[in-house]
Write an enzyme that holds these catalytic residues in place. Structure first.
Site, mmCIF file in Angstrom:
data_model
loop_
_atom_site.group_PDB
_atom_site.id
_atom_site.type_symbol
_atom_site.label_atom_id
_atom_site.label_comp_id
_atom_site.label_asym_id
_atom_site.label_seq_id
_atom_site.Cartn_x
_atom_site.Cartn_y
_atom_site.Cartn_z
ATOM 1 N N THR A 27 0.841 -1.204 0.000
ATOM 2 C CA THR A 27 0.000 0.000 0.000
ATOM 3 C C THR A 27 0.872 1.248 0.000
ATOM 4 O O THR A 27 0.456 2.293 -0.502
ATOM 5 C CB THR A 27 -0.949 0.029 1.214
ATOM 6 O OG1 THR A 27 -0.192 -0.089 2.413
ATOM 7 C CG2 THR A 27 -1.968 -1.101 1.136
ATOM 8 N N HIS A 120 0.439 -16.765 -2.801
ATOM 9 C CA HIS A 120 -0.809 -16.405 -3.488
ATOM 10 C C HIS A 120 -0.578 -16.135 -4.971
ATOM 11 O O HIS A 120 -1.436 -15.563 -5.649
ATOM 12 C CB HIS A 120 -1.465 -15.197 -2.818
ATOM 13 C CG HIS A 120 -2.055 -15.514 -1.476
ATOM 14 N ND1 HIS A 120 -2.398 -14.546 -0.554
ATOM 15 C CD2 HIS A 120 -2.362 -16.704 -0.888
ATOM 16 C CE1 HIS A 120 -2.880 -15.122 0.536
ATOM 17 N NE2 HIS A 120 -2.862 -16.433 0.348
ATOM 18 N N CYS A 131 -1.191 -27.371 -18.516
ATOM 19 C CA CYS A 131 0.215 -27.795 -18.603
ATOM 20 C C CYS A 131 1.155 -26.930 -17.770
ATOM 21 O O CYS A 131 2.323 -27.275 -17.592
ATOM 22 C CB CYS A 131 0.678 -27.828 -20.056
ATOM 23 S SG CYS A 131 0.941 -26.198 -20.813
ATOM 24 N N CYS A 155 -0.926 -26.343 -25.347
ATOM 25 C CA CYS A 155 -1.880 -27.449 -25.202
ATOM 26 C C CYS A 155 -3.335 -27.027 -25.366
ATOM 27 O O CYS A 155 -4.232 -27.858 -25.206
ATOM 28 C CB CYS A 155 -1.693 -28.126 -23.846
ATOM 29 S SG CYS A 155 -2.308 -27.132 -22.460
ATOM 30 N N ASN A 218 3.010 -3.756 11.503
ATOM 31 C CA ASN A 218 1.810 -3.567 10.701
ATOM 32 C C ASN A 218 1.159 -2.257 11.138
ATOM 33 O O ASN A 218 1.325 -1.827 12.276
ATOM 34 C CB ASN A 218 0.845 -4.745 10.916
ATOM 35 C CG ASN A 218 -0.273 -4.789 9.896
ATOM 36 O OD1 ASN A 218 -0.030 -4.695 8.701
ATOM 37 N ND2 ASN A 218 -1.502 -4.932 10.364
#
Length: 251
Positions: A27, A120, A131, A155, A218
């Site tokens: 952020t 993630h 594939c 593929c 944090n």
């Protein structure tokens, strides 16, 4: 002892440091987070993996968000927090960066690919769901503009950004690597994660249970603060620059 000196001391006395990052570090690069008021999910609903696979309309909407830059991370640049982590990696003080972020900013700041564990995924490229072949995003713009199905040249499987969507299985290899790093570390530094999204949020807990010290930096309190050896609610970039200076002064 100042907070920066305290974390610098923890780093200096640790043998194996793992950094765990979440949206809060990015952020500061202007990238919106997902869950806070004004975040990405307050403006548009997530597209679930099952819907992406089953519905051409859902796939079209998903790719529209990519090419219209709706999510907000395209064009963002690393901030001082990313560069501070990269410097700690360069100095050999941090062995691995486990991240919930998909913005590629750790690599852009200079952390080698093999030392970034993206649990993630990554939004800067696409992968074939069949594939696994990597495809660069810009190569897919032409078929999107032509309203064609975006498929693999190898593929003909469906292509999707290399992020982990809701309902999509977590990447086994990355989760195994993150778990191994957590259990082997003696210091885990959490930077910018609210620690509410599982199973990712369990990784710092694994480190703590395995005997590592835990530092949480944090902007807001987290549910895991009571487990930590050190908790700070500050701006990450400026604070990590202070920590680097403290480490340089004690060399």
């Amino acid at each position: 002892m100042s907070n920066a000196k305290e974390l610098a001391s923890l780093i200096r006395h640790a043998e194996r440091v793992m950094v765990f990052t979440g949206a809060g570090i990015s952020t500061e690069s202007g990238i919106p987070d997902f869950r806070s008021p004004g975040g990405v999910w307050s403006k548009m609903q997530p597209i679930y993996f099952q819907d992406f696979v089953a519905s051409r309309e859902a796939r079209r909407e998903s790719w529209s968000r990519v090419f219209n830059r709706t999510a907000g991370w395209v064009g963002a640049r690393p901030n001082p927090g990313h560069y501070a982590i990269a410097e700690l990696v360069r100095q050999g003080k941090v062995g691995a960066v486990v991240t919930q972020n998909v913005d590629n900013l750790h690599q852009d700041a200079g952390v080698p690919d093999h030392q970034v564990i993206e649990i993630h995924g990554n939004a800067s490229y696409a992968k074939c769901l069949d594939c696994g072949m990597r495809h660069e995003i810009e190569e897919l713009r032409a078929p999107w503009e032509a309203d064609e199905e975006i498929i693999c040249v190898n593929c003909a499987g469906l292509l999707k950004t290399a992020t982990i969507s809701f309902g999509q299985p977590m990447p086994e290899r990355e989760m195994e690597r993150a778990t191994a790093e957590a259990e082997a570390s003696d210091l885990c530094i959490v930077l910018g994660s609210s620690l509410v999204v599982y199973p990712a949020a369990g990784i710092p807990v694994l480190a703590k249970r395995a005997g590592a010290k835990l530092a949480i930096i944090n902007r807001e309190p987290t549910d895991m603060d009571s487990y930590a050896n050190m908790v700070l609610n500050v701006e990450i970039g400026a604070f990590m620059e202070e920590v680097l200076k403290e480490l340089e002064e004690t060399v």
